[in-house]
Design a protein around this motif. Sequence first.
Motif, PDB file in Angstrom:
ATOM      1  N   MET A   1       0.882  -0.712  -0.177  1.00  0.00           N
ATOM      2  CA  MET A   1       0.230   0.112  -0.014  1.00  0.00           C
ATOM      3  C   MET A   1       0.778   1.154   0.115  1.00  0.00           C
ATOM      4  SD  MET A   1      -2.757   1.425   2.916  1.00  0.00           S
ATOM      5  CE  MET A   1      -1.564   1.909   3.930  1.00  0.00           C
ATOM      6  N   LEU A   2       0.716   2.446  -0.810  1.00  0.00           N
ATOM      7  CA  LEU A   2       1.183   3.849  -0.499  1.00  0.00           C
ATOM      8  C   LEU A   2       0.294   4.652  -0.125  1.00  0.00           C
ATOM      9  CD1 LEU A   2       3.565   4.606  -2.342  1.00  0.00           C
ATOM     10  CD2 LEU A   2       1.621   5.100  -3.947  1.00  0.00           C
ATOM     11  N   THR A   3       1.387   5.055   0.796  1.00  0.00           N
ATOM     12  CA  THR A   3       0.494   6.120   2.168  1.00  0.00           C
ATOM     13  C   THR A   3       0.893   7.132   1.422  1.00  0.00           C
ATOM     14  OG1 THR A   3       2.616   6.617   3.185  1.00  0.00           O
ATOM     15  CG2 THR A   3       1.669   4.225   4.137  1.00  0.00           C
ATOM     16  N   ILE A   4      -0.119   7.966   2.359  1.00  0.00           N
ATOM     17  CA  ILE A   4      -0.071   9.398   1.510  1.00  0.00           C
ATOM     18  C   ILE A   4       0.763  10.173   1.508  1.00  0.00           C
ATOM     19  CG2 ILE A   4      -0.770  11.798   2.226  1.00  0.00           C
ATOM     20  CD1 ILE A   4      -3.663  10.625   3.099  1.00  0.00           C
ATOM     21  N   LYS A   5       2.112   9.716   2.191  1.00  0.00           N
ATOM     22  CA  LYS A   5       3.292  10.481   2.804  1.00  0.00           C
ATOM     23  C   LYS A   5       4.267   9.609   1.856  1.00  0.00           C
ATOM     24  CE  LYS A   5       6.735  11.194   6.597  1.00  0.00           C
ATOM     25  NZ  LYS A   5       7.327  11.198   7.827  1.00  0.00           N
ATOM     26  N   GLN A   6       4.121   8.397   1.443  1.00  0.00           N
ATOM     27  CA  GLN A   6       5.323   8.360   0.766  1.00  0.00           C
ATOM     28  C   GLN A   6       4.473   8.951  -0.947  1.00  0.00           C
ATOM     29  OE1 GLN A   6       3.814   4.195   1.570  1.00  0.00           O
ATOM     30  NE2 GLN A   6       5.799   4.046   2.912  1.00  0.00           N
ATOM     31  N   GLY A   7       3.082   8.803  -1.121  1.00  0.00           N
ATOM     32  CA  GLY A   7       2.943   9.587  -2.344  1.00  0.00           C
ATOM     33  C   GLY A   7       3.296  10.847  -2.678  1.00  0.00           C
ATOM     34  N   LEU A   8       3.398  11.682  -1.686  1.00  0.00           N
ATOM     35  CA  LEU A   8       3.623  12.912  -1.480  1.00  0.00           C
ATOM     36  C   LEU A   8       5.173  13.092  -1.308  1.00  0.00           C
ATOM     37  CD1 LEU A   8       1.807  14.496   1.495  1.00  0.00           C
ATOM     38  CD2 LEU A   8       1.133  15.255  -0.580  1.00  0.00           C
ATOM     39  N   LYS A   9       6.018  12.038  -0.819  1.00  0.00           N
ATOM     40  CA  LYS A   9       7.563  12.398  -1.499  1.00  0.00           C
ATOM     41  C   LYS A   9       7.918  11.399  -2.749  1.00  0.00           C
ATOM     42  CE  LYS A   9       8.327  10.746   3.023  1.00  0.00           C
ATOM     43  NZ  LYS A   9       9.535  10.951   4.012  1.00  0.00           N
ATOM     44  N   LEU A  10       6.789  10.771  -3.827  1.00  0.00           N
ATOM     45  CA  LEU A  10       6.820  10.349  -5.341  1.00  0.00           C
ATOM     46  C   LEU A  10       6.863  12.452  -5.964  1.00  0.00           C
ATOM     47  CD1 LEU A  10       5.186   7.018  -5.539  1.00  0.00           C
ATOM     48  CD2 LEU A  10       8.275   7.218  -5.592  1.00  0.00           C
ATOM     49  N   SER A  11       5.753  12.598  -5.584  1.00  0.00           N
ATOM     50  CA  SER A  11       5.412  13.686  -6.595  1.00  0.00           C
ATOM     51  C   SER A  11       6.587  14.748  -6.232  1.00  0.00           C
ATOM     52  CB  SER A  11       4.235  14.690  -5.381  1.00  0.00           C
ATOM     53  OG  SER A  11       4.364  15.587  -6.081  1.00  0.00           O
ATOM     54  N   ILE A  57      15.880   8.293  -1.608  1.00  0.00           N
ATOM     55  CA  ILE A  57      16.797   7.348  -0.277  1.00  0.00           C
ATOM     56  C   ILE A  57      15.057   7.262   0.644  1.00  0.00           C
ATOM     57  CG2 ILE A  57      18.014   7.035   1.766  1.00  0.00           C
ATOM     58  CD1 ILE A  57      20.274   7.956  -0.780  1.00  0.00           C
ATOM     59  N   ALA A  58      14.606   9.101   0.755  1.00  0.00           N
ATOM     60  CA  ALA A  58      13.661   8.849   1.970  1.00  0.00           C
ATOM     61  C   ALA A  58      12.723   8.021   1.855  1.00  0.00           C
ATOM     62  CB  ALA A  58      13.502  10.215   1.958  1.00  0.00           C
ATOM     63  N   PHE A  59      12.743   7.648   0.098  1.00  0.00           N
ATOM     64  CA  PHE A  59      11.526   7.701  -0.205  1.00  0.00           C
ATOM     65  C   PHE A  59      11.889   5.833   0.112  1.00  0.00           C
ATOM     66  CE2 PHE A  59       9.235   4.715  -2.849  1.00  0.00           C
ATOM     67  CZ  PHE A  59       8.229   5.453  -2.902  1.00  0.00           C
ATOM     68  N   VAL A  60      12.904   5.235   0.015  1.00  0.00           N
ATOM     69  CA  VAL A  60      13.003   4.122   0.245  1.00  0.00           C
ATOM     70  C   VAL A  60      12.675   3.598   1.794  1.00  0.00           C
ATOM     71  CG1 VAL A  60      14.409   2.008  -0.538  1.00  0.00           C
ATOM     72  CG2 VAL A  60      14.484   4.155  -1.706  1.00  0.00           C
ATOM     73  N   ALA A  61      13.414   4.431   2.562  1.00  0.00           N
ATOM     74  CA  ALA A  61      13.032   4.811   3.583  1.00  0.00           C
ATOM     75  C   ALA A  61      11.810   4.340   4.723  1.00  0.00           C
ATOM     76  CB  ALA A  61      14.456   5.544   5.039  1.00  0.00           C
ATOM     77  N   GLU A  62      11.109   5.422   3.984  1.00  0.00           N
ATOM     78  CA  GLU A  62       9.942   5.422   4.479  1.00  0.00           C
ATOM     79  C   GLU A  62       9.008   3.811   3.574  1.00  0.00           C
ATOM     80  OE1 GLU A  62       6.345   6.247   5.731  1.00  0.00           O
ATOM     81  OE2 GLU A  62       8.115   7.431   6.332  1.00  0.00           O
ATOM     82  N   LEU A  83       8.412  -2.184  -6.227  1.00  0.00           N
ATOM     83  CA  LEU A  83       7.590  -1.122  -6.427  1.00  0.00           C
ATOM     84  C   LEU A  83       6.490  -1.644  -7.965  1.00  0.00           C
ATOM     85  CD1 LEU A  83      10.307   1.949  -6.628  1.00  0.00           C
ATOM     86  CD2 LEU A  83       7.872   1.063  -4.840  1.00  0.00           C
ATOM     87  N   LEU A  84       7.469  -1.551  -8.567  1.00  0.00           N
ATOM     88  CA  LEU A  84       6.704  -2.716  -9.997  1.00  0.00           C
ATOM     89  C   LEU A  84       5.521  -3.532  -9.623  1.00  0.00           C
ATOM     90  CD1 LEU A  84       9.119  -2.513 -13.104  1.00  0.00           C
ATOM     91  CD2 LEU A  84       7.506  -1.147 -12.119  1.00  0.00           C
ATOM     92  N   ASP A  85       5.673  -4.284  -8.751  1.00  0.00           N
ATOM     93  CA  ASP A  85       4.457  -5.354  -8.125  1.00  0.00           C
ATOM     94  C   ASP A  85       3.069  -4.774  -7.048  1.00  0.00           C
ATOM     95  OD1 ASP A  85       5.123  -7.719  -9.653  1.00  0.00           O
ATOM     96  OD2 ASP A  85       6.753  -7.877  -7.454  1.00  0.00           O
ATOM     97  N   ASP A  86       3.286  -3.202  -6.828  1.00  0.00           N
ATOM     98  CA  ASP A  86       2.827  -3.307  -5.827  1.00  0.00           C
ATOM     99  C   ASP A  86       1.394  -2.321  -6.524  1.00  0.00           C
ATOM    100  OD1 ASP A  86       1.000  -1.253  -4.319  1.00  0.00           O
ATOM    101  OD2 ASP A  86       3.281  -1.060  -2.818  1.00  0.00           O
ATOM    102  N   SER A  87       0.508  -1.969  -6.429  1.00  0.00           N
ATOM    103  CA  SER A  87      -0.591  -1.615  -7.838  1.00  0.00           C
ATOM    104  C   SER A  87      -0.532  -0.707  -7.176  1.00  0.00           C
ATOM    105  CB  SER A  87      -1.600  -2.811  -7.771  1.00  0.00           C
ATOM    106  OG  SER A  87      -2.457  -2.984  -6.469  1.00  0.00           O
ATOM    107  N   SER A  88      -0.764  -0.508  -6.092  1.00  0.00           N
ATOM    108  CA  SER A  88      -0.915   1.464  -5.527  1.00  0.00           C
ATOM    109  C   SER A  88       0.127   1.728  -6.025  1.00  0.00           C
ATOM    110  CB  SER A  88      -0.804   0.865  -4.209  1.00  0.00           C
ATOM    111  OG  SER A  88      -0.369   0.987  -3.474  1.00  0.00           O
ATOM    112  N   PHE A  89       1.510   1.952  -6.284  1.00  0.00           N
ATOM    113  CA  PHE A  89       2.231   2.047  -6.914  1.00  0.00           C
ATOM    114  C   PHE A  89       1.896   2.699  -8.710  1.00  0.00           C
ATOM    115  CE2 PHE A  89       6.300   2.529  -9.506  1.00  0.00           C
ATOM    116  CZ  PHE A  89       7.062   3.794  -8.587  1.00  0.00           C
ATOM    117  N   GLY A  90       1.747   1.741  -8.985  1.00  0.00           N
ATOM    118  CA  GLY A  90       1.197   1.514 -10.551  1.00  0.00           C
ATOM    119  C   GLY A  90      -0.119   2.432 -10.812  1.00  0.00           C
ATOM    120  N   SER A  91      -0.822   1.966  -9.755  1.00  0.00           N
ATOM    121  CA  SER A  91      -2.392   3.586  -9.461  1.00  0.00           C
ATOM    122  C   SER A  91      -1.103   4.700  -9.634  1.00  0.00           C
ATOM    123  CB  SER A  91      -2.955   3.435  -9.083  1.00  0.00           C
ATOM    124  OG  SER A  91      -2.980   2.089  -9.625  1.00  0.00           O
TER     125      SER A  91
END
Length: 103
Positions: A1-11, A57-62, A83-91
């Motif tokens: 699951m991709l959290t809001i915090k992780q999504g913000l880091k990806l952004s 690196i911060a994203f990987v740690a989170e 990450l590629l196997d994580d459907s929430s990351f793909g979305s």
Amino acid sequence: MLTIKQGLKLSVILDKLDLKIDFKKISQNGEVSVEEFGGELMMQIATKLHKAEKEIIAFVAEYKQISYKEAENINLIEFVQVLLDDSSFGSFFKSAVNSKLQD
């Protein structure tokens, strides 16, 4: 699951990478195949990763719930596969790409 915090880091990471796809450059017959688009995207990401080193690196740690220091030593290829196997990351990534295409 991709959290809001992780999504913000990806952004932040995607913003720092400043990916620009020149469809005219990679198109054949005026159309771009998924393979051409993916290849161009991966090449740009690979050549621009250094621009967001700390954020990645911060994203990987989170994402893995480990320390920043531990995240520095994670196998990159294995992590990308996770990450590629994580459907929430793909979305998330598809949404990001679609928003860029509409710009």
